[in-house]
Design a protein around this motif. Structure first.
Motif, short mmCIF file in Angstrom:
data_model
loop_
_atom_site.label_atom_id
_atom_site.label_comp_id
_atom_site.label_asym_id
_atom_site.label_seq_id
_atom_site.Cartn_x
_atom_site.Cartn_y
_atom_site.Cartn_z
N GLN A 125 -35.57 -14.09 -7.45
CA GLN A 125 -35.47 -15.13 -8.46
C GLN A 125 -35.46 -16.51 -7.80
O GLN A 125 -34.82 -16.72 -6.77
N TYR A 139 -45.17 -26.90 -12.28
CA TYR A 139 -43.99 -26.33 -12.96
C TYR A 139 -42.76 -27.14 -12.57
O TYR A 139 -42.52 -27.37 -11.38
N THR A 144 -38.78 -23.14 -13.53
CA THR A 144 -38.88 -22.09 -12.51
C THR A 144 -37.56 -21.39 -12.20
O THR A 144 -37.55 -20.21 -11.84
N LYS A 147 -36.49 -17.46 -12.57
CA LYS A 147 -37.66 -16.62 -12.80
C LYS A 147 -38.07 -15.94 -11.51
O LYS A 147 -37.88 -16.45 -10.41
N ASN A 148 -38.69 -14.76 -11.66
CA ASN A 148 -39.16 -14.02 -10.49
C ASN A 148 -40.31 -14.80 -9.85
O ASN A 148 -41.32 -15.09 -10.50
N GLN A 151 -43.80 -12.62 -9.44
CA GLN A 151 -44.42 -12.28 -10.72
C GLN A 151 -44.90 -13.50 -11.50
O GLN A 151 -45.87 -13.42 -12.25
N ASN A 152 -44.25 -14.63 -11.31
CA ASN A 152 -44.57 -15.79 -12.12
C ASN A 152 -45.38 -16.88 -11.41
O ASN A 152 -46.04 -17.67 -12.08
#
Length: 161
Positions: A125, A139, A144, A147-148, A151-152
């Protein structure tokens, strides 16, 4: 009562303190009301733990004190006074203050760096995202955090590596 540790810490001898009002004579104006409230509460049977306030030594040096005020009772259970147990936390406060200053300096350095800097915890994360990362990737930090990262923010074709 004024024990040897209090004498050593605050530079006042037992004879200089006995019979004198603690709050009036040894507590700064700013804290007299709050210290008095703690002591009065103990005299009513309500004890206080971990109360912080400053005291000054005879030579004027500040000491940060952590106080526990306990009701003193006689053999019949009647309240006879207050027992104050204080601990000098001056050095702990100084160390904590220095650590906070260093952490603030590092945060400013990360935020103002001219390179993208991000932090990721053990679960992948996002925990940190500086201004340059936001500028380059589009971003914001708020978008952010938590969030992973993989994956993101990593392209699907690059996630396996």
């Amino acid at each position: 009562e004024w024990n040897a540790k209090a004498s050593s810490l605050l530079e006042f001898t037992k004879s200089e303190t006995m019979g004198r009002n603690l709050v009036t004579n040894f507590i700064t104006d700013e804290f007299r009301d709050s210290v008095n409230e703690v002591l009065c509460a103990a005299l009513r049977g309500r004890e206080t733990a971990n109360f912080e306030f400053p005291m000054f030594t005879k030579s004027g040096e500040r000491r940060d004190i952590l106080l526990n005020a306990t009701t003193r009772r006689g053999p019949d259970g009647e309240i006879t006074g207050v027992i104050g147990v204080g601990q000098d936390i001056t050095q702990i406060r100084e160390i904590t203050s220095e650590q906070m200053r260093i952490a603030d300096d590092l945060s400013r350095l990360i935020e103002s760096a001219n390179a993208p800097i991000f932090g990721v915890d053990l679960n992948g994360q996002v925990t940190e995202w500086n201004r340059k990362a936001a500028d380059m990737l589009g971003y914001s930090k708020v978008e952010t955090l938590g969030k992973n990262f993989v994956q993101n923010f990593i392209q699907p074709e690059d996630r396996a590596s």
